[in-house]
Write a protein that holds these residues in place. Structure first.
Motif, PDB file in Angstrom:
ATOM      1  N   ARG A 134     -22.488 -57.683  20.182  1.00 33.01           N
ATOM      2  CA  ARG A 134     -24.166 -56.647  20.447  1.00 33.01           C
ATOM      3  C   ARG A 134     -24.862 -57.642  19.607  1.00 33.01           C
ATOM      4  O   ARG A 134     -24.929 -58.140  18.998  1.00 33.01           O
ATOM      5  N   THR A 135     -26.697 -57.137  20.993  1.00 33.77           N
ATOM      6  CA  THR A 135     -27.629 -57.645  20.552  1.00 33.77           C
ATOM      7  C   THR A 135     -28.340 -56.912  19.673  1.00 33.77           C
ATOM      8  O   THR A 135     -28.101 -55.697  20.449  1.00 33.77           O
ATOM      9  N   LEU A 136     -28.584 -56.585  18.462  1.00 33.25           N
ATOM     10  CA  LEU A 136     -28.842 -55.735  17.116  1.00 33.25           C
ATOM     11  C   LEU A 136     -30.239 -55.558  17.205  1.00 33.25           C
ATOM     12  O   LEU A 136     -31.061 -54.142  17.706  1.00 33.25           O
ATOM     13  N   MET A 137     -31.616 -57.049  18.090  1.00 32.78           N
ATOM     14  CA  MET A 137     -32.609 -56.679  17.875  1.00 32.78           C
ATOM     15  C   MET A 137     -33.193 -57.688  18.486  1.00 32.78           C
ATOM     16  O   MET A 137     -32.653 -59.389  19.160  1.00 32.78           O
ATOM     17  N   PHE A 138     -34.493 -57.211  19.298  1.00 31.35           N
ATOM     18  CA  PHE A 138     -35.127 -58.598  19.951  1.00 31.35           C
ATOM     19  C   PHE A 138     -36.273 -58.788  19.576  1.00 31.35           C
ATOM     20  O   PHE A 138     -37.721 -57.608  19.911  1.00 31.35           O
ATOM     21  N   ASP A 139     -37.341 -59.689  18.749  1.00 25.99           N
ATOM     22  CA  ASP A 139     -38.125 -59.552  18.451  1.00 25.99           C
ATOM     23  C   ASP A 139     -38.885 -60.641  19.174  1.00 25.99           C
ATOM     24  O   ASP A 139     -38.738 -61.675  19.503  1.00 25.99           O
ATOM     25  N   VAL A 140     -40.061 -60.261  19.940  1.00 24.30           N
ATOM     26  CA  VAL A 140     -40.972 -61.131  20.426  1.00 24.30           C
ATOM     27  C   VAL A 140     -42.713 -60.612  19.942  1.00 24.30           C
ATOM     28  O   VAL A 140     -42.925 -60.361  19.294  1.00 24.30           O
ATOM     29  N   MET A 141     -43.367 -62.083  19.094  1.00 19.85           N
ATOM     30  CA  MET A 141     -44.561 -62.245  18.608  1.00 19.85           C
ATOM     31  C   MET A 141     -45.273 -62.761  19.984  1.00 19.85           C
ATOM     32  O   MET A 141     -44.766 -64.318  20.791  1.00 19.85           O
ATOM     33  N   THR A 142     -46.182 -62.530  20.592  1.00 22.90           N
ATOM     34  CA  THR A 142     -46.701 -63.154  21.820  1.00 22.90           C
ATOM     35  C   THR A 142     -48.013 -64.453  21.151  1.00 22.90           C
ATOM     36  O   THR A 142     -48.440 -64.964  21.546  1.00 22.90           O
ATOM     37  N   HIS A 143     -48.339 -64.089  19.634  1.00 20.60           N
ATOM     38  CA  HIS A 143     -48.701 -64.274  19.098  1.00 20.60           C
ATOM     39  C   HIS A 143     -49.183 -64.179  18.353  1.00 20.60           C
ATOM     40  O   HIS A 143     -48.937 -63.707  17.248  1.00 20.60           O
ATOM     41  N   GLY A 144     -49.248 -65.938  17.714  1.00 17.75           N
ATOM     42  CA  GLY A 144     -49.109 -65.334  15.613  1.00 17.75           C
ATOM     43  C   GLY A 144     -48.890 -67.112  15.820  1.00 17.75           C
ATOM     44  O   GLY A 144     -50.196 -67.913  15.887  1.00 17.75           O
ATOM     45  N   GLN A 145     -48.780 -67.314  14.635  1.00 18.66           N
ATOM     46  CA  GLN A 145     -49.346 -68.679  13.209  1.00 18.66           C
ATOM     47  C   GLN A 145     -48.540 -69.263  11.917  1.00 18.66           C
ATOM     48  O   GLN A 145     -47.254 -68.278  12.000  1.00 18.66           O
ATOM     49  N   ALA A 146     -48.512 -70.327  11.915  1.00 22.66           N
ATOM     50  CA  ALA A 146     -47.008 -70.629  11.169  1.00 22.66           C
ATOM     51  C   ALA A 146     -47.248 -71.804  10.378  1.00 22.66           C
ATOM     52  O   ALA A 146     -48.617 -72.549  10.637  1.00 22.66           O
TER      53      ALA A 146
END
Length: 302
Positions: free
Chosen positions: A279-291
């Motif tokens: 099962r897929t527990l979570m879908f996280d999306v960051m459309t704008h970010g830095q690292a």
């Protein structure tokens, strides 16, 4: 100075030679990028996150370099899936152990990355990873998980990390010890949808993902920072690579239903199949970010 995407410049990293875009950030600055120059790029949402992280020169397998490696404008999409602890343990080298969320089950992930503005210029990447227990911790996986989530920090071991540029492959493989190779990778992450495709050595589909983007929320720079330590074994010992992500616009969906994930033929699909994800527990999306990606440090896992 403009980037000429039709021409390239040859640079040397350790004993390897790679090509980079002429006029790109690496060509001009060699990892000592001028933050004021970057701040003028309309794709970059400010550079405050980087100003209090001065770069230092270190010696490495790719020769002298400056760390951290900065990503000024990026996006990512992560599927976090449940997988049997036994399958995860089969893919982990000793002494790493899976981080269990419930008895008998841990976490595996597939992540797509798009780096639009970075010290080593534009590239795309995909990753298959396993969440692991922090070093020198006992068997209390649930407590480790709660602590990790509370502190926005996780530990992982990466099985696959293909990229689409030479410099990203050489730096990641030779300098960090990651399982990187070069292939065609298309990643498009917008406020409406996520699409990604990794090709195999024959030009066929390795992995393909399509999904609607979760509702996004804006964050003031520095208020939604998470970190990850990845473990690699190279150059005769274990190393830990520390990565900080500064989310500027992001969102998540629990138990997503509209995920179209296709496993084809290739190294990424083989790794995912070996983990027997369910099962897929979570879908996280960051459309704008830095690292900020730090060079690996020698550690003890005994």
């Amino acid at each position: 100075m403009s980037i000429d995407r039709d021409t390239s410049t040859t640079v040397t990293l350790g004993n390897r030679t790679v090509s980079v875009p002429t006029g790109g950030l690496f060509d001009r600055y060699r990892m000592q990028t001028d933050l004021d120059d970057v701040a003028r790029d309309p794709r970059v949402g400010g550079v405050e996150f980087f100003r209090d992280q001065p770069k230092v020169e270190v010696q490495s397998a790719i020769g002298p370099t400056f760390t951290p490696n900065f990503y000024y404008a990026m996006s990512s999409a992560r599927l976090t899936m449940l997988a049997p602890t036994s399958a995860l343990r089969d893919r982990l080298p000793t002494p790493l152990d899976p981080l269990e969320v419930v008895p008998g089950f841990g976490l595996a992930s597939l992540i797509l990355f798009r780096y639009d503005v970075a010290d080593i210029d534009f590239y795309t990447e995909a990753a298959v990873g396993i969440a692991v227990k922090p070093p020198h911790h006992g068997p209390l996986g649930a407590i480790d998980l709660i602590a990790a989530l509370k502190n926005n920090h996780l530990d992982s071991y990466v099985l696959s990390l293909p990229v689409n540029t030479e410099i990203a492959q050489v730096r990641g493989h030779d300098g960090y010890g990651f399982p990187k190779w070069v292939t065609d990778i298309d990643v498009d992450i917008t406020a409406q949808s996520v699409s990604g495709r990794v090709l195999n050595d024959s030009g066929g589909i390795d992995v393909e993902l399509h999904a609607p983007t979760p509702r996004q929320k804006r964050h003031r720079s520095g208020t939604a920072v998470s970190s990850l330590t990845s473990y690699t074994h190279f150059d005769g010992g274990w190393h830990g690579t520390f990565n900080q992500t500064n989310a500027l616009v992001s969102g998540s969906t629990l138990f997503p239903r509209d995920i179209d994930l296709h496993l084809g033929e290739g190294r990424v699909s083989d790794d995912l199949r070996s983990l027997r994800t369910s099962r897929t527990l979570m879908f996280d999306v960051m459309t704008h970010g830095q690292a900020a990606l730090h060079m690996p440090r020698v550690i003890s896992l005994d």
